[in-house]
Write a protein that holds these residues in place. Structure first.
Motif, PDB file in Angstrom:
ATOM      1  N   SER A   1       7.714  -1.387   2.477  1.00 33.41           N
ATOM      2  CA  SER A   1       6.288  -1.292   2.150  1.00 33.41           C
ATOM      3  C   SER A   1       5.680  -0.139   2.930  1.00 33.41           C
ATOM      4  CB  SER A   1       5.582  -2.605   2.469  1.00 33.41           C
ATOM      5  OG  SER A   1       5.903  -2.997   3.780  1.00 33.41           O
TER       6      SER A   1
ATOM      7  N   ARG B   1       2.944   1.475   5.559  1.00 31.85           N
ATOM      8  CA  ARG B   1       2.051   1.136   6.677  1.00 31.85           C
ATOM      9  C   ARG B   1       0.913   2.150   6.664  1.00 31.85           C
ATOM     10  NH1 ARG B   1       5.335   0.402  11.811  1.00 31.85           N
ATOM     11  NH2 ARG B   1       5.802   2.566  11.390  1.00 31.85           N
ATOM     12  N   THR B   2      -0.310   1.663   6.610  1.00 34.94           N
ATOM     13  CA  THR B   2      -1.435   2.600   6.473  1.00 34.94           C
ATOM     14  C   THR B   2      -2.061   2.939   7.815  1.00 34.94           C
ATOM     15  OG1 THR B   2      -2.746   0.639   5.965  1.00 34.94           O
ATOM     16  CG2 THR B   2      -2.113   2.052   4.119  1.00 34.94           C
ATOM     17  N   SER B   3      -1.851   2.070   8.838  1.00 41.02           N
ATOM     18  CA  SER B   3      -2.512   2.385  10.129  1.00 41.02           C
ATOM     19  C   SER B   3      -1.499   2.941  11.114  1.00 41.02           C
ATOM     20  CB  SER B   3      -3.131   1.127  10.710  1.00 41.02           C
ATOM     21  OG  SER B   3      -2.137   0.126  10.830  1.00 41.02           O
TER      22      SER B   3
ATOM     23  N   GLN C   1      11.661  -4.101   6.230  1.00 42.45           N
ATOM     24  CA  GLN C   1      11.781  -5.430   6.838  1.00 42.45           C
ATOM     25  C   GLN C   1      12.968  -6.166   6.221  1.00 42.45           C
ATOM     26  OE1 GLN C   1       7.662  -6.118   5.702  1.00 42.45           O
ATOM     27  NE2 GLN C   1       7.402  -7.181   7.646  1.00 42.45           N
TER      28      GLN C   1
ATOM     29  N   GLY D   1       1.854   4.335   2.055  1.00 41.00           N
ATOM     30  CA  GLY D   1       1.799   4.617   3.493  1.00 41.00           C
ATOM     31  C   GLY D   1       3.177   4.899   4.052  1.00 41.00           C
ATOM     32  N   LYS D   2       3.222   5.088   5.357  1.00 44.97           N
ATOM     33  CA  LYS D   2       4.475   5.396   6.032  1.00 44.97           C
ATOM     34  C   LYS D   2       5.477   4.248   5.815  1.00 44.97           C
ATOM     35  CE  LYS D   2       5.991   6.799  10.654  1.00 44.97           C
ATOM     36  NZ  LYS D   2       7.271   7.215  10.152  1.00 44.97           N
ATOM     37  N   THR D   3       6.716   4.622   5.463  1.00 47.11           N
ATOM     38  CA  THR D   3       7.703   3.610   5.077  1.00 47.11           C
ATOM     39  C   THR D   3       8.038   2.636   6.200  1.00 47.11           C
ATOM     40  OG1 THR D   3       8.667   5.155   3.526  1.00 47.11           O
ATOM     41  CG2 THR D   3      10.075   3.339   4.225  1.00 47.11           C
ATOM     42  N   MET D   4       8.011   1.358   5.854  1.00 49.32           N
ATOM     43  CA  MET D   4       8.332   0.305   6.817  1.00 49.32           C
ATOM     44  C   MET D   4       9.369  -0.615   6.151  1.00 49.32           C
ATOM     45  SD  MET D   4       5.403  -1.953   8.585  1.00 49.32           S
ATOM     46  CE  MET D   4       5.026  -2.802   7.079  1.00 49.32           C
TER      47      MET D   4
ATOM     48  N   GLU E   1       0.827  -1.216   0.000  1.00 43.54           N
ATOM     49  CA  GLU E   1       0.000   0.000   0.000  1.00 43.54           C
ATOM     50  C   GLU E   1       0.866   1.274   0.000  1.00 43.54           C
ATOM     51  OE1 GLU E   1      -3.582  -0.253   0.670  1.00 43.54           O
ATOM     52  OE2 GLU E   1      -3.079  -2.313   0.107  1.00 43.54           O
TER      53      GLU E   1
END
Ligand code: ADP
Length: 388
Positions: free
Chosen positions: A384, A386-388, A330, A325-328, A323
């Motif tokens: 990816s 992060r939307t929440s 892993q 969203g805020k960069t995550m 999605e």
């Protein structure tokens, strides 16, 4: 005292654009204590924190670009779509601007680029320029424009956006926006790139050629390798073409030249960029001098040493997945256990599908070993949203 005799520490370089290319330029400049003044819309962008000074402004706006006046001796770009009018204001104020603005204007328009190659005698695919969708449809219906062909928006395209391969009449109802460059569909054996560099003293060099490897399933560039898997004769020819082109365009700093090797063994120039390029990231770890260092040397009019590949390398782009969203991130710890694997994270706050979020360079003793390890490493570092 002229600018050139100034102590390096006193010289200030303005850079338009604060993306990842600007970030790596600033990192290299800082090693020399060359002062950098960046201009872009947000101080949240990747390069902003790396610069000695950050100016908030829109590099497509002439007035904003003019904010660099009085703040630097020389100026350059990390993206093409900057205001040329703004660059002319900088030049009129006495700032040395590289790449040269007239060539940048040619490069910004894929149609003018093709005219330039034709007029200067550089090999490139057959083409024609067409203004509107209606004209394309009429030419096809009259049998004057045979299918398939490659359709490109003359301005504004990047990373394959603004390129469409038109194979059937049905596709004529969903065309990208014009005005258009139409090219013959080349039978491509390999996609190659050579980065050339020049300075005002007339020195010209080039980097060893890279080859883009495609994922056969997704038909997307998977990763780049250097050295490429072509004969030395082809590599020499490609490097000579890139060196002649940078001289012909009178550009100082880098000129990145994307090329096709056709199934007939011919080299055709596809397009160029007058700045550091995705195809040169690996040079940080794999060459005796990186593309960022050589761009700075070119625009500052400093000497250009010969460039060599010190070790075989591959470069894998890390594209955003999932999605918006805020960069995550892993898989970081896992990748850090690997020797000769160099992840670069650009620091973009927002991850979007297919957005370039970072890259990984893999080096080794032979290109076969590098390729095998790249296949193993692929996908282990994931970025990816992060939307929440
Ligand atoms: P962009 O500026 O968006 O990177 P390019 O002009 O490099 O666009 O085209 C993107 C890709 O489309 C190329 O890497 C190549 O795979 C394909 N392509 C472009 N032009 C042609 C052509 N004339 N014939 C065949 N394939 C092409």
């Amino acid at each position: 005292m002229t600018m050139n005799r100034k102590n390096m520490r006193d010289q200030r370089l303005g850079i338009l654009g604060a993306g990842q290319l600007g970030k790596m330029l600033c990192q290299r400049a800082s090693q020399w204590n060359l002062k950098t003044i960046l201009l872009d819309k947000s101080s949240e962008f990747p390069a902003a924190g790396m610069a000695d000074e950050f100016i908030t402004g829109d590099f497509t706006d002439a007035q904003d670009v003019a904010k660099l006046i009085g703040r630097c001796d020389r100026a350059t770009i990390e993206i093409e779509k900057v205001s040329s009018e703004g660059l002319r204001k900088l030049r009129a104020s006495g700032i040395s601007v590289q790449p040269n603005i007239e060539s940048l204007d040619v490069i910004k328009d894929k149609g003018l680029q093709k005219n330039f190659y034709r007029d200067a005698g550089f090999p490139s695919s057959a083409y024609r320029l067409i203004s509107t969708e209606a004209e394309i449809k009429e030419l096809v219906s009259q049998g004057k424009l045979p299918l398939p062909f490659v359709l490109k928006s003359r301005t504004g395209g990047y990373d394959g956006k603004g390129v469409q391969i038109v194979k059937t009449v049905d596709e004529l109802d969903q065309l990208i926006s014009g005005p258009y460059l139409i090219e013959e569909l080349v039978d491509i054996a390999k996609e190659l790139a050579v980065i050339a560099v020049a300075n005002e003293r007339g020195e010209v060099r080039s980097f060893p050629m890279v080859e883009m490897l495609f994922d056969p399933k997704a038909n997307l560039v998977d990763y780049l390798i250097c050295p490429s898997d072509v004969s030395p004769a082809i590599e020499n020819h490609a490097r000579q073409l890139a060196e002649s082109l940078i001289a012909e365009m009178k550009i100082c700093g880098l000129l990145s030249v994307e090329m096709f090797l056709t199934s007939d063994g011919e080299i055709l120039i596809n397009e160029v960029a007058p700045r550091p390029h995705n195809s040169g990231h690996h040079t940080i770890e794999a060459c005796n001098h990186s593309q960022y260092e050589m761009h700075l040397r070119g625009v500052m009019n400093w000497p250009l040493p010969e460039i060599e590949l010190v070790r075989p390398a591959a470069m894998l782009n890390i594209l955003g997945t999932g999605e918006i969203g805020k960069t995550m991130i892993q898989g970081w710890q896992d990748l850090m256990t690997e020797p000769n694997v160099y992840p670069h994270i650009y620091g973009k706050n927002l991850s979007k599908p297919y957005r370039k979020m970072g890259h990984i360079t893999v080096t080794g003793t032979t290109i076969e070993e590098v390729k095998q390890r790249s296949e193993r490493i692929k996908g282990r570092l994931r970025v990816s949203g992060r939307t929440s």
